[in-house]
Design a protein around this motif. Sequence first.
Motif, PDB file in Angstrom:
ATOM      1  N   LEU A 162       0.830  -1.204   0.000  1.00 36.74           N
ATOM      2  CA  LEU A 162       0.000   0.000   0.000  1.00 36.74           C
ATOM      3  C   LEU A 162       0.864   1.254   0.000  1.00 36.74           C
ATOM      4  CD1 LEU A 162      -2.756   1.402   0.213  1.00 36.74           C
ATOM      5  CD2 LEU A 162      -2.612   1.096   2.695  1.00 36.74           C
ATOM      6  N   SER A 163       1.893   1.245   0.823  1.00 32.10           N
ATOM      7  CA  SER A 163       2.802   2.391   0.887  1.00 32.10           C
ATOM      8  C   SER A 163       3.469   2.622  -0.464  1.00 32.10           C
ATOM      9  CB  SER A 163       3.855   2.142   1.969  1.00 32.10           C
ATOM     10  OG  SER A 163       4.759   3.204   2.017  1.00 32.10           O
ATOM     11  N   SER A 164       3.907   1.546  -1.097  1.00 31.44           N
ATOM     12  CA  SER A 164       4.549   1.647  -2.405  1.00 31.44           C
ATOM     13  C   SER A 164       3.586   2.211  -3.441  1.00 31.44           C
ATOM     14  CB  SER A 164       5.051   0.268  -2.833  1.00 31.44           C
ATOM     15  OG  SER A 164       5.527   0.299  -4.152  1.00 31.44           O
ATOM     16  N   ARG A 165       2.367   1.716  -3.416  1.00 33.61           N
ATOM     17  CA  ARG A 165       1.378   2.196  -4.400  1.00 33.61           C
ATOM     18  C   ARG A 165       1.026   3.659  -4.174  1.00 33.61           C
ATOM     19  NH1 ARG A 165      -2.874  -2.580  -5.996  1.00 33.61           N
ATOM     20  NH2 ARG A 165      -1.305  -4.130  -6.513  1.00 33.61           N
ATOM     21  N   GLU A 207       1.478   6.626  -6.798  1.00 37.43           N
ATOM     22  CA  GLU A 207       0.341   7.472  -7.139  1.00 37.43           C
ATOM     23  C   GLU A 207       0.713   8.949  -7.007  1.00 37.43           C
ATOM     24  OE1 GLU A 207      -4.038   8.480  -5.310  1.00 37.43           O
ATOM     25  OE2 GLU A 207      -3.363   6.393  -5.240  1.00 37.43           O
ATOM     26  N   LYS A 208       1.471   9.300  -5.974  1.00 35.75           N
ATOM     27  CA  LYS A 208       1.911  10.687  -5.793  1.00 35.75           C
ATOM     28  C   LYS A 208       2.831  11.114  -6.922  1.00 35.75           C
ATOM     29  CE  LYS A 208       1.499  10.910  -0.775  1.00 35.75           C
ATOM     30  NZ  LYS A 208       2.206  11.037   0.509  1.00 35.75           N
ATOM     31  N   GLU A 209       3.722  10.207  -7.349  1.00 35.30           N
ATOM     32  CA  GLU A 209       4.626  10.518  -8.460  1.00 35.30           C
ATOM     33  C   GLU A 209       3.842  10.773  -9.740  1.00 35.30           C
ATOM     34  OE1 GLU A 209       7.589   7.474  -8.974  1.00 35.30           O
ATOM     35  OE2 GLU A 209       8.163   7.538  -6.861  1.00 35.30           O
ATOM     36  N   VAL A 210       2.851   9.932 -10.002  1.00 33.91           N
ATOM     37  CA  VAL A 210       2.041  10.081 -11.212  1.00 33.91           C
ATOM     38  C   VAL A 210       1.260  11.385 -11.148  1.00 33.91           C
ATOM     39  CG1 VAL A 210       0.068   9.135 -12.480  1.00 33.91           C
ATOM     40  CG2 VAL A 210       1.907   7.622 -11.736  1.00 33.91           C
ATOM     41  N   ALA A 211       0.691  11.688  -9.988  1.00 34.61           N
ATOM     42  CA  ALA A 211      -0.075  12.929  -9.837  1.00 34.61           C
ATOM     43  C   ALA A 211       0.819  14.144 -10.077  1.00 34.61           C
ATOM     44  CB  ALA A 211      -0.708  12.991  -8.448  1.00 34.61           C
TER      45      ALA A 211
END
Length: 79
Positions: free
Chosen positions: A54-57, A61-65
């Motif tokens: 979950l932490s990795s995802r 997700e923050k990087e993609v955003a």
Amino acid sequence: LDTFKTQVARACSLAAAGVAEKAVTEQQVIEKVRQLSDEHRQSRESEKRLQEELSSRLSKEKEVAASVEAFEKCLRELQ
């Protein structure tokens, strides 16, 4: 740990109440305790793996955003 205690207490109370068809041996109790301990350990390991996933995802997700935000900014500047 609470579940483990509850399961041991239930097994002991059932045996004490005569619910079991035959007396529970000390070895059976030891085996059941080991089994419950192993299940608890496996559950904790699984929980840890899921937390890491979950932490990795969330990081991805923050990087993609951030990338999407930078891309949108570039598009606005081009207009």
